[in-house]
Every structure is written in C-alpha cells, then in structure tokens.
Design a protein around this motif. Structure first.
Motif, PDB file in Angstrom:
ATOM      1  N   THR A 248       0.862  -1.178   0.000  1.00 45.84           N
ATOM      2  CA  THR A 248       0.000   0.000   0.000  1.00 45.84           C
ATOM      3  C   THR A 248       0.899   1.230   0.000  1.00 45.84           C
ATOM      4  O   THR A 248       1.766   1.354   0.856  1.00 45.84           O
ATOM      5  N   SER A 278      -0.960  -0.271  -4.199  1.00 42.64           N
ATOM      6  CA  SER A 278      -2.372   0.064  -4.065  1.00 42.64           C
ATOM      7  C   SER A 278      -2.545   1.454  -3.483  1.00 42.64           C
ATOM      8  O   SER A 278      -1.809   1.871  -2.585  1.00 42.64           O
ATOM      9  N   GLU A 279      -3.533   2.165  -4.017  1.00 41.96           N
ATOM     10  CA  GLU A 279      -3.942   3.461  -3.487  1.00 41.96           C
ATOM     11  C   GLU A 279      -5.416   3.368  -3.140  1.00 41.96           C
ATOM     12  O   GLU A 279      -6.005   2.277  -3.177  1.00 41.96           O
ATOM     13  N   ASP A 280      -6.048   4.483  -2.799  1.00 42.34           N
ATOM     14  CA  ASP A 280      -7.444   4.437  -2.363  1.00 42.34           C
ATOM     15  C   ASP A 280      -8.377   3.881  -3.435  1.00 42.34           C
ATOM     16  O   ASP A 280      -9.178   2.983  -3.184  1.00 42.34           O
ATOM     17  N   THR A 281      -8.290   4.418  -4.648  1.00 42.40           N
ATOM     18  CA  THR A 281      -9.229   4.039  -5.702  1.00 42.40           C
ATOM     19  C   THR A 281      -8.548   3.480  -6.935  1.00 42.40           C
ATOM     20  O   THR A 281      -9.215   3.234  -7.942  1.00 42.40           O
ATOM     21  N   ARG A 282      -7.246   3.283  -6.893  1.00 38.71           N
ATOM     22  CA  ARG A 282      -6.528   2.781  -8.059  1.00 38.71           C
ATOM     23  C   ARG A 282      -5.258   2.072  -7.607  1.00 38.71           C
ATOM     24  O   ARG A 282      -4.936   2.053  -6.419  1.00 38.71           O
ATOM     25  N   PHE A 283      -4.550   1.477  -8.560  1.00 37.27           N
ATOM     26  CA  PHE A 283      -3.280   0.833  -8.229  1.00 37.27           C
ATOM     27  C   PHE A 283      -2.324   0.973  -9.406  1.00 37.27           C
ATOM     28  O   PHE A 283      -2.717   1.313 -10.530  1.00 37.27           O
ATOM     29  N   TYR A 311      -8.680  -3.048 -15.273  1.00 39.50           N
ATOM     30  CA  TYR A 311      -9.581  -1.890 -15.201  1.00 39.50           C
ATOM     31  C   TYR A 311     -10.917  -2.284 -15.821  1.00 39.50           C
ATOM     32  O   TYR A 311     -10.987  -3.236 -16.607  1.00 39.50           O
ATOM     33  N   ARG A 330     -10.253  -1.885  -8.065  1.00 40.72           N
ATOM     34  CA  ARG A 330      -9.555  -0.654  -8.417  1.00 40.72           C
ATOM     35  C   ARG A 330      -9.088  -0.734  -9.858  1.00 40.72           C
ATOM     36  O   ARG A 330      -8.775  -1.807 -10.360  1.00 40.72           O
ATOM     37  N   ASP A 331      -9.025   0.415 -10.524  1.00 40.47           N
ATOM     38  CA  ASP A 331      -8.482   0.478 -11.875  1.00 40.47           C
ATOM     39  C   ASP A 331      -6.984   0.765 -11.817  1.00 40.47           C
ATOM     40  O   ASP A 331      -6.521   1.575 -11.009  1.00 40.47           O
TER      41      ASP A 331
END
Length: 490
Positions: A248, A278-283, A311, A330-331
């Motif tokens: 993360t 990984s991030e909050d809404t994407r990776f 995605y 996540r996209d």
C-alpha cells in the motif's frame, strides 16, 4: 450442407493448431478447406460460413474465459465470431482470387490486435506457427506476415484445385513462394551477439486458479524469497514475476523493498521485480529494478492494461449489471512511454504480462535500447495451461520479431527462457517452485520488422483487397461473379 461442414471443420483445424498444441500444419489445411468452401458464394452465404468457422475456432480456444465469467465468455465469443464473419466479406469468391483469403485473414488479425479496448489477440493465428517454417518470416514482417504466408499456403493449394487456368496459378504461386523465401532469407538477423547476460528467473510456485484479489500476497513474496535463497554465483540479473510484491503506497519505503535490496547486495546482481502499489481508488503495476548496491535504479509502469482484468471500461455501467466487477475493485493507472530499465546489467526492455501479446510494446522497448526483453507476468488465475502456454508462444514470437532473448517469469508458471530464434531452452512446470538460470545473448541491431512494424504488410493486404474490389466494380453482385467462375457443386 457440405460447405457448412467444411467451414466447421476449417475452424476446428485452426483451433487445434493453437498452443499448447504444436500442430502448426493444421492451420494451412484449415484455410485450404475454408477457401474451397467460399468459392462462388454470395456475401450472405460467406457471412454464414464465416460465422460457422469463427464459432468452431474461437469456441474452444476461448473456453478458459468460462472460469471467470460465463456471460463474459459469451460476449467475447459473439464479438470474435462477428469479426471473423465480417472478414469473409472482404474475400472475392472467384476461384482465381484465392489470394484475397490470406489478405482478409491478415486484416482480421490486425483488427483483433486493436479492437476492442485496445485489442484482444488471444488466440492469434500466428501463435500456432512457431514450430513451423512460416515463423522464420517474423523478423521481416512480424506476426502478420507469418499469418499471410501460413494462410496463403493453404489458400493457394485450394486455388490450384478450383481455378480454371491451373498452369498460370501454379506459376504465380511458385513465383510468390520463391520471392517470399528470398525475402525471409535476406532479412534473417545476424546471430552475432553484442554481449551476454547471466540471468536467473524465480518462480515461487503455489496454488493456481485463484483470482488476484483473493490471493495471499505475502505468501507469494515469501515463496520467491525462499526460491532465491540459493542463487548461483556471478549473476548479472535476477528476475521476479509480476505482482511479486504487493504494498500500500510506494514500494520504496516498504519492508519488502528492504528485503529485495538486501538480496541484490548479497548476490551482486540487478534484481527486477513486479510490484503492485495500491492506493485508495486505483493501483499501479510496475517493474522495478534494484542495483547490486541495493538502490532502486529503474521503474516501468504497465501501459497496456487488461480490460476487465486491470480496469473496468465504463465501470459505472457494468457495476449496475454485474457483481463480477468486485474482482477488479480498483483500476490500474496506465503507464507511459517504452518499457526500458537502464540498469548496471545493461538496458533491459520490459513488457509486463498482457503486453507480450502486443508487438508494438516489444518494439517500443527494443527501439528505446533494450538488448533483451523481460516479461514479468502472473498467470496464477488460470486453472489450465491454455493461457500460460499461449503466453509463452507470444513471448517466442516477440523474440523472433525483435531478435532478442526473452526472459519470462511467472509466480506459478510458465517461467521460460527463450533465445532470439524463438527456441525455448528452459521452462518451469505449473504450480511448482522453480529457479531457472541461463546465459543469453544480448543484441543491439534492429530487425526490419522492429523498424517498420505492421504497416508494410497491412498496406499490401489492403492493396490486394482493394484491387479485387475495383475489378468487381460495375458488376451486378456476387451472382454475376459466381456465374463467371466454373460451376461449383452445392
């Protein structure tokens, strides 16, 4: 009915020629049967036969999609069958115009490599030809030229049997074969290497058929550390698979990065590992390089993402109609530029996983300076060998097109070492821990295909189709065309 059965058989022959099978000769036979079946037919009849052949080709070769989503399999199958059927409309059904069949199939493969969502070229006709003679044309014109020659051979055989002027057809076919052979020989790469790379490829092993969101990411990393615990001396490079490390936030400050840095210092090798951040809404899906002193010296983020795998196109729409979007919560952030890592081991070209199916990504990496191609991949989600074997075939095609050794590492297989001529000199098993080592050649020269790409073959195929269309201009339709050819039994 005979023609429908012939179209069904033609598609089945194409399917059986695909990896993991090695019956390359069945594809030309299938195209010969298809060419015979299409002679003298109207556009509606060609459409039906094209759909029939497409169904028997794509049905079995895409069946692995059922394990992910049956409705998704049905949607992809309908699309691919539709494209195959549409390609049959480009064919001139007169016996003397057999050469429009390979031209149409080249157009089909080019379209599938670009549509939909940036392309879905699995399976590809060329990937079944790697153990046959036509693959030698890859450095000259890439996979599309391989398709043209393999399907052209089958269509020419059919043309010799159906054309009225067989002597002229035989002379034309012989001349084309001689010119093609001469071009392939003249364009063959110089095998003299510019250096060598001592490499090790780690495969941690573990269970297969597990979606990425359900995998034990820490266990994957631990298995790779365990496999890499006893490396040979004097290595230049250690390659870990895609998604070897999952963190993360940034990998640079993670505990796992510290472990890889220590591994690089202990072995004195450059280490390239697949990293998922990984991030909050994407990776981000990246290949990261550590130098022998433990520093991060290079990074490439995957540019060609997997639709519905990395995605979700039109995510809002699909979330309303299916809960399967939860498998891709996540996209992925798309990367930019060529896949090139400048490291103490030399400039390393990189194509991550799905990108190996797209020649433009390999060409970009090589023209940017890559002397070898790395393919960190992750095929652990698949239960059968169909996709892993197809991926190895794609890596072999990229090797032949670019005249580069290809090193492919996968967490559960297939991990493979491939020479510039496409020969596989090392391959792990599925699901088992593996450590493959080899010394591979480094090349700096560019093949003709690397310089030109698909454009010359596409232009030539377009000219063949356009010339046939222009010759038919002014005619009343396919009924007139059929009447001018010799009678065909229905």
């Amino acid at each position: 009915m005979r023609r429908l059965l012939a179209a069904l058989g033609a598609g089945a022959l194409l399917a059986v020629s695909m990896p993991p099978r090695t019956a390359w000769y069945l594809a030309p036979i299938g195209v010969a049967v298809l060419t015979w079946a299409l002679v003298g037919l109207s556009w509606r009849q060609r459409l039906v036969l094209g759909a029939t052949a497409g169904l028997s080709f794509f049905g079995p070769t895409l069946s692995w999609l059922i394990d992910f989503h049956p409705a998704g399999f049905a949607a992809v199958l309908v699309l691919e069958v539709g494209l195959f059927a549409a390609a049959m409309l480009l064919i001139d059904p007169r016996p003397a115009r057999w050469w429009t069949v390979p031209a149409a199939l080249v157009a089909l493969e080019a379209a599938r490599a670009r549509f939909p969502f940036g392309g879905f070229p699995i399976p590809g006709i060329a990937l079944g030809q790697l153990d046959g003679p036509f693959a030698a044309a890859a450095p000259l014109g890439g996979s599309l030229l391989v398709v043209a020659l393999a399907t052209g051979a089958g269509a020419a055989i059919s043309g010799l049997f159906t054309a009225r002027r067989r002597i002229r057809q035989l002379m034309t076919t012989s001349a084309v074969a001689a010119l093609s052979t001469m071009g392939v020989v003249l364009a063959a790469p110089d095998d003299a290497p510019d250096g060598q790379l001592r490499a090790a490829l780690a495969q941690g092993g573990g269970p297969r058929g597990i979606p990425a969101v359900q995998s034990d990411e820490q266990a994957v990393t631990e298995r790779l550390f365990a496999v890499s615990d006893d490396l040979p001396q004097e290595l230049d490079l250690l390659l870990w698979p895609e998604s070897s490390i999952a963190v993360t936030g940034s990998v640079a400050t993670s505990r796992e990065a510290g472990g890889v840095a220590a591994l690089a210092r202990r072995t004195g090798a450059t280490v390239v590992a697949g990293v998922t951040e990984s991030e909050d809404t994407r990776f981000r899906n990246a290949a990261v390089a550590w130098s022998p002193d433990g520093r991060i010296v290079g990074r490439y983020e995957k540019a060609h993402r997997v639709p519905f795998g990395e995605y979700i196109p039109a995510r809002g729409l699909f979330e309303r109609v299916s809960d399967m979007t939860a498998l891709v919560p996540r996209d992925a952030v798309p990367g930019r530029g060529p896949g090139l890592l400048r490291t103490p081991a030399g400039p390393l070209g990189v194509v991550i996983s799905y990108e190996v199916f797209f020649a433009d990504r390999a060409r970009a990496a090589v023209t940017a300076g890559g002397q070898v191609l790395l393919v960190p991949t992750n095929a652990a989600s698949y239960t059968t060998e169909e996709v892993p074997a197809t991926e190895v075939a794609a890596a072999r095609m990229r090797a032949r097109e670019t005249d580069r050794a290809v090193l492919q590492a996968a967490p559960t297989g297939y991990t493979a070492i491939i020479l510039p001529d496409g020969k596989v000199v090392g391959r792990g098993q599925l699901g088992t821990p593996e450590l493959l080592t080899a010394t591979v050649p480094l090349h700096t020269t560019l093949t003709l295909y690397t310089r030109t790409g698909d454009l010359p073959v596409l232009l030539f195929a377009s000219m063949l189709i356009a010339s046939s269309v222009s010759r038919r201009a002014g005619r009343t339709g396919d009924t007139t065309v059929a009447s001018e050819s010799e009678p065909v039994s229905r």
